[in-house]
Design an enzyme around this catalytic site. Sequence first.
Site, PDB file in Angstrom:
ATOM      1  CD  GLU A 103      -5.252 -35.432  13.683  1.00 12.87           C
ATOM      2  OE1 GLU A 103      -5.767 -35.634  12.568  1.00 12.87           O
ATOM      3  OE2 GLU A 103      -4.173 -35.944  14.013  1.00 12.87           O
ATOM      4  CG  ASP A 104      -7.492 -37.608  10.199  1.00 11.05           C
ATOM      5  OD1 ASP A 104      -6.948 -37.501  11.329  1.00 11.05           O
ATOM      6  OD2 ASP A 104      -6.882 -38.079   9.216  1.00 11.05           O
ATOM      7  CG  ASP A 107      -5.856 -45.711  15.401  1.00  9.22           C
ATOM      8  OD1 ASP A 107      -5.493 -46.524  16.264  1.00  9.22           O
ATOM      9  OD2 ASP A 107      -6.292 -46.068  14.292  1.00  9.22           O
ATOM     10  CG  PHE A 156      -7.066 -48.806   8.107  1.00 14.46           C
ATOM     11  CD1 PHE A 156      -6.114 -48.071   8.804  1.00 14.46           C
ATOM     12  CD2 PHE A 156      -7.264 -48.534   6.764  1.00 14.46           C
ATOM     13  CE1 PHE A 156      -5.374 -47.087   8.162  1.00 14.46           C
ATOM     14  CE2 PHE A 156      -6.527 -47.552   6.114  1.00 14.46           C
ATOM     15  CZ  PHE A 156      -5.579 -46.829   6.821  1.00 14.46           C
ATOM     16  NE  ARG A 169      -4.752 -38.420   1.382  1.00 11.55           N
ATOM     17  CZ  ARG A 169      -4.275 -38.639   2.603  1.00 11.55           C
ATOM     18  NH1 ARG A 169      -5.047 -38.451   3.648  1.00 11.55           N
ATOM     19  NH2 ARG A 169      -3.036 -39.066   2.774  1.00 11.55           N
TER      20      ARG A 169
HETATM   21  P1  XMP Z   1      -2.697 -42.110  16.278  1.00  8.93           P
HETATM   22  O1  XMP Z   1      -2.610 -43.615  16.403  1.00  8.93           O
HETATM   23  O2  XMP Z   1      -1.395 -41.456  16.581  1.00  8.93           O
HETATM   24  O3  XMP Z   1      -3.029 -41.908  14.747  1.00  8.93           O
HETATM   25  O4  XMP Z   1      -3.864 -41.559  17.091  1.00  8.93           O
HETATM   26  C1  XMP Z   1      -2.973 -40.694  14.194  1.00  8.93           C
HETATM   27  C2  XMP Z   1      -3.008 -40.677  12.689  1.00  8.93           C
HETATM   28  O5  XMP Z   1      -2.950 -41.976  12.066  1.00  8.93           O
HETATM   29  C3  XMP Z   1      -3.799 -42.012  10.946  1.00  8.93           C
HETATM   30  N1  XMP Z   1      -4.844 -43.033  11.136  1.00  8.93           N
HETATM   31  C4  XMP Z   1      -5.666 -43.516  10.188  1.00  8.93           C
HETATM   32  N2  XMP Z   1      -5.742 -43.245   8.865  1.00  8.93           N
HETATM   33  N3  XMP Z   1      -7.531 -44.786   8.666  1.00  8.93           N
HETATM   34  C5  XMP Z   1      -6.685 -43.889   8.112  1.00  8.93           C
HETATM   35  O6  XMP Z   1      -6.789 -43.648   6.910  1.00  8.93           O
HETATM   36  C6  XMP Z   1      -7.509 -45.124   9.987  1.00  8.93           C
HETATM   37  O7  XMP Z   1      -8.304 -45.940  10.437  1.00  8.93           O
HETATM   38  C7  XMP Z   1      -6.510 -44.448  10.793  1.00  8.93           C
HETATM   39  N4  XMP Z   1      -6.198 -44.503  12.105  1.00  8.93           N
HETATM   40  C8  XMP Z   1      -5.163 -43.632  12.274  1.00  8.93           C
HETATM   41  C9  XMP Z   1      -4.439 -40.645  10.851  1.00  8.93           C
HETATM   42  O8  XMP Z   1      -3.693 -39.833   9.964  1.00  8.93           O
HETATM   43  C10 XMP Z   1      -4.321 -40.086  12.245  1.00  8.93           C
HETATM   44  O9  XMP Z   1      -4.276 -38.683  12.290  1.00  8.93           O
HETATM   45 MG    MG Z   2      -4.102 -37.521  10.370  1.00 14.87          MG
END
Ligand code: XMP
Ligand code: MG
Length: 183
Positions: A103-104, A107, A156, A169
């Site tokens: 995962e990237d 959050d 963010f 990206r």
């Molecule tokens: P959750 O909140 O479910 O988030 O842990 C999962 C997905 O939300 C996207 N995400 C972000 N994308 N900047 C982004 O460009 C951010 O700061 C960010 N925070 C959450 C991301 O795809 C992640 O897998």
């Molecule tokens: Mg993601």
Amino acid sequence: MRATDIADQLSTVLVTEEQIHAKLEELAEQVAADYDGSELLLVGVLKGAVMVMADFSRRLPRHISMDWMAVSSYGAGTKSSGVVQIRKDLDTDLTGKHVLIVEDIIDSGLTLSWLLENFASRGAESVEVLALLRKPEAAKVEIDCRYVGFDIPNDFVVGYGLDYAEKYRNLRDVAVLAPHIYS
Ligand code: XMP
Ligand code: MG
């Protein structure tokens, strides 16, 4: 592009490309040792994890299989709701597999907590998580993430696969966007 190319659009660079690569090298060594002797399936979560997957997987000195999943999380605004819909499912049967989700960012953790349950119900032998970034202050559910690159503040962020409206990206570094970009 590098953060210096678009400095006017960023407020802070949190992690540089060099730091990311050094960390992925470390994580690859750990993963290679931990999964020594077992087959390993890497599952990338589209689209944000594309860069992490490419740079991490190539540092592994062994064979792996690779698959991809696309999910979207619906809810009010830009925040994750925990209600996840599969937009592209895996091509692989998980029965008996050792799975490492790549995962990237973690959050709220809601997307991953849903994915972990989903994968467990498909009969995977083990499911672990590797995330390049994690926002500890944003956690709504605790995710047992075995491999974490960097803990970052609750802002963010964009770059290294992460987007704002599908842009940024291809930024090589991870950075916080300048406020004027949102307005
Ligand atoms: P959750 O909140 O479910 O988030 O842990 C999962 C997905 O939300 C996207 N995400 C972000 N994308 N900047 C982004 O460009 C951010 O700061 C960010 N925070 C959450 C991301 O795809 C992640 O897998
Ligand atoms: Mg993601």
